[in-house]
Design a protein around this motif. Structure first.
Motif, PDB file in Angstrom:
ATOM      1  N   ASN A 420     -11.975 -19.518  23.809  1.00  0.00           N
ATOM      2  CA  ASN A 420     -11.291 -19.252  25.069  1.00  0.00           C
ATOM      3  C   ASN A 420     -11.744 -20.156  26.202  1.00  0.00           C
ATOM      4  OD1 ASN A 420      -9.750 -17.192  23.958  1.00  0.00           O
ATOM      5  ND2 ASN A 420     -11.268 -15.614  24.428  1.00  0.00           N
ATOM      6  N   LYS A 421     -12.984 -20.605  26.166  1.00  0.00           N
ATOM      7  CA  LYS A 421     -13.493 -21.422  27.261  1.00  0.00           C
ATOM      8  C   LYS A 421     -13.021 -22.870  27.184  1.00  0.00           C
ATOM      9  CE  LYS A 421     -17.712 -18.719  28.010  1.00  0.00           C
ATOM     10  NZ  LYS A 421     -19.195 -18.749  28.067  1.00  0.00           N
ATOM     11  N   ASN A 423      -9.820 -23.753  25.472  1.00  0.00           N
ATOM     12  CA  ASN A 423      -8.394 -23.890  25.168  1.00  0.00           C
ATOM     13  C   ASN A 423      -7.496 -23.633  26.360  1.00  0.00           C
ATOM     14  OD1 ASN A 423      -8.704 -21.156  25.433  1.00  0.00           O
ATOM     15  ND2 ASN A 423      -7.486 -20.614  23.643  1.00  0.00           N
ATOM     16  N   VAL A 424      -8.054 -23.628  27.573  1.00  0.00           N
ATOM     17  CA  VAL A 424      -7.230 -23.375  28.755  1.00  0.00           C
ATOM     18  C   VAL A 424      -6.170 -24.461  28.921  1.00  0.00           C
ATOM     19  CG1 VAL A 424      -7.257 -23.114  31.256  1.00  0.00           C
ATOM     20  CG2 VAL A 424      -9.103 -22.136  29.891  1.00  0.00           C
ATOM     21  N   LEU A 425      -6.558 -25.712  28.735  1.00  0.00           N
ATOM     22  CA  LEU A 425      -5.613 -26.818  28.865  1.00  0.00           C
ATOM     23  C   LEU A 425      -4.498 -26.706  27.836  1.00  0.00           C
ATOM     24  CD1 LEU A 425      -4.698 -29.554  29.984  1.00  0.00           C
ATOM     25  CD2 LEU A 425      -6.299 -30.644  28.394  1.00  0.00           C
ATOM     26  N   LEU A 426      -4.857 -26.422  26.583  1.00  0.00           N
ATOM     27  CA  LEU A 426      -3.852 -26.349  25.529  1.00  0.00           C
ATOM     28  C   LEU A 426      -2.888 -25.192  25.758  1.00  0.00           C
ATOM     29  CD1 LEU A 426      -6.159 -27.042  22.448  1.00  0.00           C
ATOM     30  CD2 LEU A 426      -4.779 -28.661  23.743  1.00  0.00           C
ATOM     31  N   LEU A 427      -3.433 -24.027  26.120  1.00  0.00           N
ATOM     32  CA  LEU A 427      -2.564 -22.884  26.374  1.00  0.00           C
ATOM     33  C   LEU A 427      -1.669 -23.111  27.584  1.00  0.00           C
ATOM     34  CD1 LEU A 427      -4.963 -19.852  25.716  1.00  0.00           C
ATOM     35  CD2 LEU A 427      -3.096 -20.694  24.283  1.00  0.00           C
ATOM     36  N   THR A 428      -2.215 -23.743  28.617  1.00  0.00           N
ATOM     37  CA  THR A 428      -1.404 -24.020  29.809  1.00  0.00           C
ATOM     38  C   THR A 428      -0.254 -24.960  29.481  1.00  0.00           C
ATOM     39  OG1 THR A 428      -3.354 -23.706  31.217  1.00  0.00           O
ATOM     40  CG2 THR A 428      -1.471 -24.853  32.171  1.00  0.00           C
ATOM     41  N   LEU A 429      -0.532 -26.015  28.724  1.00  0.00           N
ATOM     42  CA  LEU A 429       0.530 -26.940  28.331  1.00  0.00           C
ATOM     43  C   LEU A 429       1.575 -26.253  27.455  1.00  0.00           C
ATOM     44  CD1 LEU A 429      -1.524 -30.175  27.531  1.00  0.00           C
ATOM     45  CD2 LEU A 429      -0.119 -29.730  29.541  1.00  0.00           C
ATOM     46  N   LYS A 430       1.112 -25.417  26.544  1.00  0.00           N
ATOM     47  CA  LYS A 430       2.034 -24.748  25.637  1.00  0.00           C
ATOM     48  C   LYS A 430       2.938 -23.767  26.381  1.00  0.00           C
ATOM     49  CE  LYS A 430       2.114 -21.759  21.546  1.00  0.00           C
ATOM     50  NZ  LYS A 430       1.271 -21.050  20.544  1.00  0.00           N
ATOM     51  N   LYS A 431       2.359 -22.972  27.278  1.00  0.00           N
ATOM     52  CA  LYS A 431       3.140 -21.957  27.986  1.00  0.00           C
ATOM     53  C   LYS A 431       4.026 -22.561  29.070  1.00  0.00           C
ATOM     54  CE  LYS A 431       1.359 -18.545  25.684  1.00  0.00           C
ATOM     55  NZ  LYS A 431       2.195 -17.755  24.740  1.00  0.00           N
ATOM     56  N   SER A 432       3.561 -23.637  29.702  1.00  0.00           N
ATOM     57  CA  SER A 432       4.332 -24.215  30.808  1.00  0.00           C
ATOM     58  C   SER A 432       5.383 -25.209  30.358  1.00  0.00           C
ATOM     59  CB  SER A 432       3.378 -24.896  31.797  1.00  0.00           C
ATOM     60  OG  SER A 432       2.732 -26.012  31.195  1.00  0.00           O
ATOM     61  N   MET A 433       5.335 -25.637  29.108  1.00  0.00           N
ATOM     62  CA  MET A 433       6.243 -26.690  28.664  1.00  0.00           C
ATOM     63  C   MET A 433       7.713 -26.334  28.827  1.00  0.00           C
ATOM     64  SD  MET A 433       6.228 -29.742  27.775  1.00  0.00           S
ATOM     65  CE  MET A 433       4.464 -29.869  27.502  1.00  0.00           C
ATOM     66  N   PHE A 535      -4.787 -13.606  31.488  1.00  0.00           N
ATOM     67  CA  PHE A 535      -4.746 -13.104  30.115  1.00  0.00           C
ATOM     68  C   PHE A 535      -6.130 -13.159  29.477  1.00  0.00           C
ATOM     69  CE2 PHE A 535       0.027 -14.105  29.425  1.00  0.00           C
ATOM     70  CZ  PHE A 535       0.339 -12.897  30.012  1.00  0.00           C
ATOM     71  N   GLN A 536      -6.856 -14.246  29.727  1.00  0.00           N
ATOM     72  CA  GLN A 536      -8.187 -14.374  29.154  1.00  0.00           C
ATOM     73  C   GLN A 536      -9.170 -13.389  29.802  1.00  0.00           C
ATOM     74  OE1 GLN A 536      -9.311 -18.472  29.503  1.00  0.00           O
ATOM     75  NE2 GLN A 536      -8.194 -19.086  27.673  1.00  0.00           N
ATOM     76  N   ARG A 537      -8.932 -13.055  31.052  1.00  0.00           N
ATOM     77  CA  ARG A 537      -9.857 -12.161  31.756  1.00  0.00           C
ATOM     78  C   ARG A 537      -9.608 -10.699  31.422  1.00  0.00           C
ATOM     79  NH1 ARG A 537      -8.475 -13.432  36.582  1.00  0.00           N
ATOM     80  NH2 ARG A 537      -9.787 -15.304  36.653  1.00  0.00           N
TER      81      ARG A 537
END
Length: 605
Positions: A420-421, A423-433, A535-537
């Motif tokens: 979780n610490k 993958n913030v960049l990957l999740l942000t790119l995936k969700k915002s795409m 979500f992570q929090r």
């Protein structure tokens, strides 16, 4: 005001946390509890949940579950090191080759282009090379005379190693220069009228030059092209070949013979009273000459490094083949597990998996790794051909190895996504795409509107809007704050209408895209980023039927259940799946409607 704002933010955060917790608590119930399953169906479901949960585990959890070592992870880490070393070795020698060609181009310009100034070699914008041109008839012929003389005496006057090719039959040097003259059929001015025929005609001829002997280009052109005139001229091209040698230094010294094809263009297609002159050099590998190069004893001992590099390249190819097979096996396992899960849901729960749940079985990281392996193998083959002087197209090798190395590094990001610490960049790119793509479509339409307008209106008066491609590049540079004042300053001031329009155009475009479009673009990404952090929090509440089905399995990796072999009744389900698949292909009936409790017992026979 600040205290009220802070209290509002805390209340919103607490409400969000409570809603997420309530959603998680409600999501913890069995969403499939309404289905009354037989004991055998429940055993099937338990086994499938464990298999699915193991499939979606990270390498550390899989090691804890079955003691299986993360071979793919180790191969990827080792491959990054190996491929990076290969790229560094190739880059060092590739730089020597490109620098060799670059230096020879500069040398040819100073040798063959009369009155060439070092100022033309600078990287100023706009390019100073466009300033080099002929303006008089005598200047043109003097320029061609200089090319002929310099070419005939190149072996004596040039510092570089340049030689003429030798005719193997007569053992004579081939000192030939080819002319190509392209003219319009007729462009004549008589009695205040023009007779114009724009049909193009081409004349080609070759002349032989002799060292220390002046040749009149005017006489040569008039002899082979008697009706030559600048009113009809489109282009004059001079073409000749020189031999040179590329010496590579370092731990792996080598020598390569190169044929340099020199082209000098006098382009007059615009008929504006200005005749620009350009020089281009094309490098061609000379295999026959390279095979005859004799090294000293010291050079022969250093050639052992070449054998080592060849073995290293072969090792890289084998490693990439291994990585490709491992990732391909994982993709096939995912495809097989998806098919088994889809049929299980159809048989037992009488429902279809959603498209998003089906896509969970396709690991795009493995696809990226497979593509990188293919590119690395192809690039390594090209590199071996370059090392053995069989092929000289180094640009293709650079493209393949460069793209392959970048994808190798992208592929390793998959393993950071398990934490979780990181993958913030990957999740942000995936969700915002999706939102970014929708936003980019609207912004792109506005961008194209400004691009076409600027090209048509400002193109004839400004170098940065000369063509549509240059206009789009100029606009992108303006968005990033590059060279704004020069763009304003170079606008024509003698055209009042164009000058006023240019100010309105530039101010509106820069203000709209810098202060509005870019700010909204950043806000779209930041909104997704804040959502991912929440979500992570507080906990992740999203998930389809597949995730809810897997979450019912509470067995941890160290529970020991994953080490046991599949039960015998799972083999029965496989037989049922095969029977159902054959029935589906025959009757084209994807779902068996009936009581949910029947499960596989109502399979067609």
């Amino acid at each position: 005001m600040r205290s009220n704002r802070a209290s509002v933010q805390r209340s919103v955060s607490e409400d969000y946390q409570n809603s997420v917790q309530s959603a998680n608590s409600s999501g913890g119930e069995d969403p499939f509890s309404s289905y009354q399953l037989t004991e055998e169906d429940q055993e099937f479901a338990v086994e499938l949940r464990r298999e699915l949960k193991f499939y979606f585990m990270n390498p550390i959890e899989k090691f804890q579950a079955r003691g299986r070592k993360p071979y793919k992870f180790g191969v990827q880490l080792f491959k990054i090191l190996v491929v990076t070393i290969q790229l560094i070795i190739f880059g060092q020698y590739e730089y020597q080759f490109t620098q060799f060609i670059h230096d020879n181009v500069k040398a040819m310009e100073h040798l063959f282009l009369k009155d060439w100034d070092p100022m033309y070699d600078s990287f100023a914008y706009p390019s100073t090379r466009d300033l080099y041109a002929m303006y008089t008839v005598d200047g043109f012929y003097e320029h061609v005379d200089n090319v002929l003389y310099q070419y005939a005496n190149i072996e004596d006057i040039a510092i570089g190693t340049y030689n003429f090719d030798v005719n193997m039959t007569t053992k004579q040097k081939i000192q030939e220069l080819e002319f190509e003259i392209v003219l319009y059929e007729e462009v004549a001015h008589t009695d205040s009228t023009f007779k114009i025929n724009l049909t193009e005609t081409t004349d080609k001829f070759t002349i032989h030059v002799i060292p220390h002997q002046n040749i009149s280009s005017r006489d040569v052109i008039n002899q082979h092209c008697p009706d030559f005139s600048f009113d009809r001229l489109i282009q004059v091209r001079l073409n000749f070949t020189l031999e040179s040698i590329l010496l590579k230094t370092g731990d792996h010294p080598s020598a390569t013979c190169m044929n340099l094809e020199i082209y000098i263009y006098y382009n007059y297609d615009r008929h504006g009273g200005r005749l620009p002159v350009t020089l281009k050099v094309t490098d061609i590998l000379d295999r026959n000459c390279t095979a005859k190069i004799n090294f000293s004893s010291e050079g022969a001992t250093k050639e052992m490094a070449g054998i080592f590099i060849f073995c290293y390249d072969v090792f890289v190819m084998l490693l990439c083949i291994l990585s490709f097979l491992l990732c391909l096996r994982s993709l096939m396992n995912g495809r097989h597990l998806k098919k088994k899960t889809v049929i299980f849901f159809q048989l037992v729960y009488n429902k279809e998996l959603s498209r998003s749940d089906r896509m969970e079985f396709l690991n795009l990281w493995y696809v990226i790794i497979c593509i990188s392996d293919c590119l690395t193998i192809a690039g390594t083959i090209c590199k071996i051909l370059l090392d053995f002087k069989v092929w000289a197209a180094s640009d293709y090798c650079s493209l393949l190895l460069g793209c392959a190395t970048s994808l190798v590094y992208f592929g390793i990001l998959r393993y950071f996504g398990f934490f979780n610490k990181y993958n913030v960049l990957l999740l942000t790119l995936k969700k915002s795409m999706p939102n970014v793509l929708r936003f980019s479509v609207c912004a792109g339409i506005i961008y194209l509107a400004y691009g076409f307008c600027g090209w048509i209106v400002l193109g004839p008066y400004h170098g940065k809007f000369r063509t549509f491609v240059i206009t789009m590049e100029c606009m992108f540079s303006l968005i990033n704050g590059d060279d704004m004042f020069a763009t304003y300053e170079e606008m024509p001031q003698n055209k009042t209408l164009i000058f006023v329009f240019s100010k309105i155009y530039l101010y509106s475009f820069i203000s709209l895209f810098i202060y509005v479009v870019l700010s909204l673009f950043i806000s779209v990404i930041m909104d997704t980023y804040e959502t991912v952090k929440d979500f992570q929090r507080f906990g992740h509440v999203e998930g389809g039927d597949l995730k809810k089905f897997i979450d019912l399995c509470e067995d941890g990796p160290e529970s020991g259940f994953f080490r046991r072999k599949a039960r015998k009744n799972w083999a029965k389900l496989r037989k049922s799946i095969r029977r159902y698949s054959s029935f589906e292909q025959t009757h084209h009936n994807p779902i068996i409607h009936g009581n949910h409790c029947n499960g596989p017992h109502n399979l067609p026979t």
